[in-house]
Motif scaffolding. Structure first.
Motif, PDB file in Angstrom:
ATOM      1  N   ALA A 275       0.848  -1.193   0.000  1.00 11.46           N
ATOM      2  CA  ALA A 275       0.000   0.000   0.000  1.00 11.46           C
ATOM      3  C   ALA A 275       0.881   1.240   0.000  1.00 11.46           C
ATOM      4  O   ALA A 275       1.723   1.405   0.887  1.00 11.46           O
ATOM      5  CB  ALA A 275      -0.901   0.002   1.234  1.00 11.46           C
ATOM      6  N   THR A 278      -1.299   5.390   3.811  1.00 15.94           N
ATOM      7  CA  THR A 278      -2.347   4.884   4.697  1.00 15.94           C
ATOM      8  C   THR A 278      -3.717   4.955   4.046  1.00 15.94           C
ATOM      9  O   THR A 278      -4.602   4.161   4.365  1.00 15.94           O
ATOM     10  CB  THR A 278      -2.368   5.681   6.015  1.00 15.94           C
ATOM     11  N   MET A 281      -4.089   1.919   1.988  1.00 18.11           N
ATOM     12  CA  MET A 281      -4.291   0.798   2.903  1.00 18.11           C
ATOM     13  C   MET A 281      -5.726   0.761   3.416  1.00 18.11           C
ATOM     14  O   MET A 281      -6.373  -0.296   3.434  1.00 18.11           O
ATOM     15  CB  MET A 281      -3.313   0.896   4.073  1.00 18.11           C
ATOM     16  N   CYS A 358      -3.088  -6.035   3.094  1.00 24.41           N
ATOM     17  CA  CYS A 358      -1.796  -5.387   2.884  1.00 24.41           C
ATOM     18  C   CYS A 358      -0.644  -6.098   3.602  1.00 24.41           C
ATOM     19  O   CYS A 358      -0.742  -6.420   4.790  1.00 24.41           O
ATOM     20  CB  CYS A 358      -1.867  -3.936   3.342  1.00 24.41           C
ATOM     21  N   LEU A 361       3.759  -1.394   3.701  1.00 26.58           N
ATOM     22  CA  LEU A 361       3.213  -0.041   3.665  1.00 26.58           C
ATOM     23  C   LEU A 361       4.325   0.977   3.463  1.00 26.58           C
ATOM     24  O   LEU A 361       5.373   0.901   4.101  1.00 26.58           O
ATOM     25  CB  LEU A 361       2.487   0.254   4.985  1.00 26.58           C
ATOM     26  N   THR A 363       4.808   4.964   4.001  1.00 26.01           N
ATOM     27  CA  THR A 363       4.123   6.051   4.683  1.00 26.01           C
ATOM     28  C   THR A 363       5.123   7.055   5.223  1.00 26.01           C
ATOM     29  O   THR A 363       6.308   6.751   5.371  1.00 26.01           O
ATOM     30  CB  THR A 363       3.228   5.508   5.813  1.00 26.01           C
ATOM     31  N   PHE A 379       0.047  -2.103  12.598  1.00 28.75           N
ATOM     32  CA  PHE A 379       0.746  -2.809  11.522  1.00 28.75           C
ATOM     33  C   PHE A 379       2.053  -3.440  11.992  1.00 28.75           C
ATOM     34  O   PHE A 379       2.368  -4.570  11.606  1.00 28.75           O
ATOM     35  CB  PHE A 379       1.013  -1.834  10.365  1.00 28.75           C
TER      36      PHE A 379
END
Length: 410
Positions: A275, A278, A281, A358, A361, A363, A379
């Motif tokens: 992802a 966020t 996600m 997911c 990530l 971010t 997460f």
């Protein structure tokens, strides 16, 4: 329902003002990159992101585009009224349709100096849009709900042909986050947008995507990686402070998402799912829960809506697999001849959440005691503290214009 006991006070850390990036870097992909994998942390530059991803990763981006949602109107007395777009109400609540409305529209807004703007009072501005003179008028139509009616007309034509988005782009300013503590400047018009933003409707940028360049995306395609775009129109609620210690009592913001049939097909064929941000996600995890609703007969007809605590209603043993849930969504779309579904999500991802879609990530670094910190803690667990402590120690730049991180769970 799962027993979830999350206290806001456990997700605090000290963020000095000097760590907040007030301006973007000159080169998007020159941002620092913190890589977290299997509990280990390393450091690099964002342009080298691909070297940390094996070829099984598919990347999913949020292609929403930020509206210049902050507008100012001057009263005859000289007082300035600020109108900040939140979401459309009339004639449609669907963002992509609302962008194309002609002549007049009603939006829910936040209003600065509200007490000085009386009911029935029309404020106006003269604009130039595509070389045409336009009059933009605003009026409060529901004070309690902060609904504002926008109407516009070309002064040289009896019937205007301008869409709402044309008018907003001429009248508005970039809605920078309040924590930047500065007014929007010309640089923000381009830098507070991802290079792949297409669908107008967000009032905040999906900031993890700000680091990507066209060259990076082309390289990923050349390498044969699957790149896909879905849509979540980021709302101002993403900056809404959490005011309750018991997180379950927080009034979670609702955001509009658009799910395309090809998104579901690409998710189904992906071995690992990354992802980008966020918001991507939240969109993909919401798609999973929509599939659960379909399988359990709980989905309203063609209405994708995920309530904030819906994911905590069931024990994991009661839930379908990723594949089963996605297949249910795809089957539903095929049976009903749908290429896309527009819906809303207020999903609250907090420690105790079991991620369904997911695997990794990308971010930025987020505010303490925020719903986004809760998502990060959900997460990667308690390691979120280690990540943030090291980022502060290593002088990473925080928040929207700051540096990035790649978080890989396994």
């Amino acid at each position: 329902m799962k027993e979830i006991d999350v206290k806001l006070e456990d997700y605090q850390y000290l963020l000095p003002q000097g760590k907040i990036a007030a301006y973007p870097l000159k080169e998007r992909d020159s941002a620092k990159l913190l890589v977290y994998k299997n509990g280990e942390i390393s450091h690099d530059t964002f342009k080298h992101l691909g070297s940390f991803l094996d070829k099984n990763y598919s990347l999913f981006f949020n292609n929403t585009k930020v509206l210049p949602a902050r507008m100012h109107f001057r009263k005859d007395t000289g007082a300035i009224i600020e109108v900040f777009l939140l979401h459309p109400e009339q004639p449609t609540r669907i963002v992509q349709e609302a962008m194309l409305v002609k002549n007049d529209a009603v939006w829910a807004c936040t209003i600065g100096n509200l007490k000085r703007w009386k009911d029935g009072q029309v404020l106006s501005r003269q604009l130039v849009v595509d070389g045409k003179e336009v009059e933009l008028h605003v009026q409060i139509v529901n004070r309690d709900k902060r609904w504002v009616k926008f109407s516009w007309n070309q002064t040289d034509s009896a019937s205007g042909d301008l869409n709402f988005v044309d008018v907003v782009e001429a009248a508005g300013n970039t809605p920078l986050p309040p924590y930047l503590n500065r007014a929007a400047e010309d640089i923000d018009e381009t830098e507070y947008q991802t290079v792949y933003g297409k669908k107008e409707g967000a009032v905040a940028a999906p900031t993890a995507g700000l680091h990507f360049t066209d060259n990076m995306l082309e390289t990923f395609k050349t390498e044969g990686r699957l790149l896909d775009e879905l849509t979540l129109h980021v709302g101002a609620g993403t900056f809404q402070p959490v005011k309750v210690n018991n997180i379950k009592e927080h009034e979670m913001h609702c955001e509009q998402i658009v799910v395309y049939k090809y998104n579901i097909e690409n998710l189904l064929q992906s071995k690992k799912i990354l992802a980008v941000g966020t918001t991507s996600m939240r969109t993909m995890e919401s798609i999973y829960w929509y599939g659960v609703q379909l399988i359990k007969g709980e989905a309203e007809e063609q209405n994708l809506f995920i309530k904030k605590l819906y994911p905590y209603l069931y024990d994991d043993a009661e839930l379908p697999s990723r594949k089963e849930s996605l297949q249910a969504v795809l089957d539903y779309m095929e049976v009903n001849l749908l290429e896309e579904i527009t819906g809303e999500t207020e999903i609250l991802i907090m420690p105790g959440y079991d991620f369904k879609i997911c695997d990794a990530l990308i971010t930025n670094f987020h505010l303490p005691e925020s719903t986004l910190i809760l998502l990060i803690a959900a997460f990667i667990g308690e390691d979120w503290r280690k990540v943030y402590d090291i980022a502060l120690k290593e002088d990473y730049r925080f928040l929207s214009y700051g540096d990035g991180s790649l978080l890989i769970r396994h």
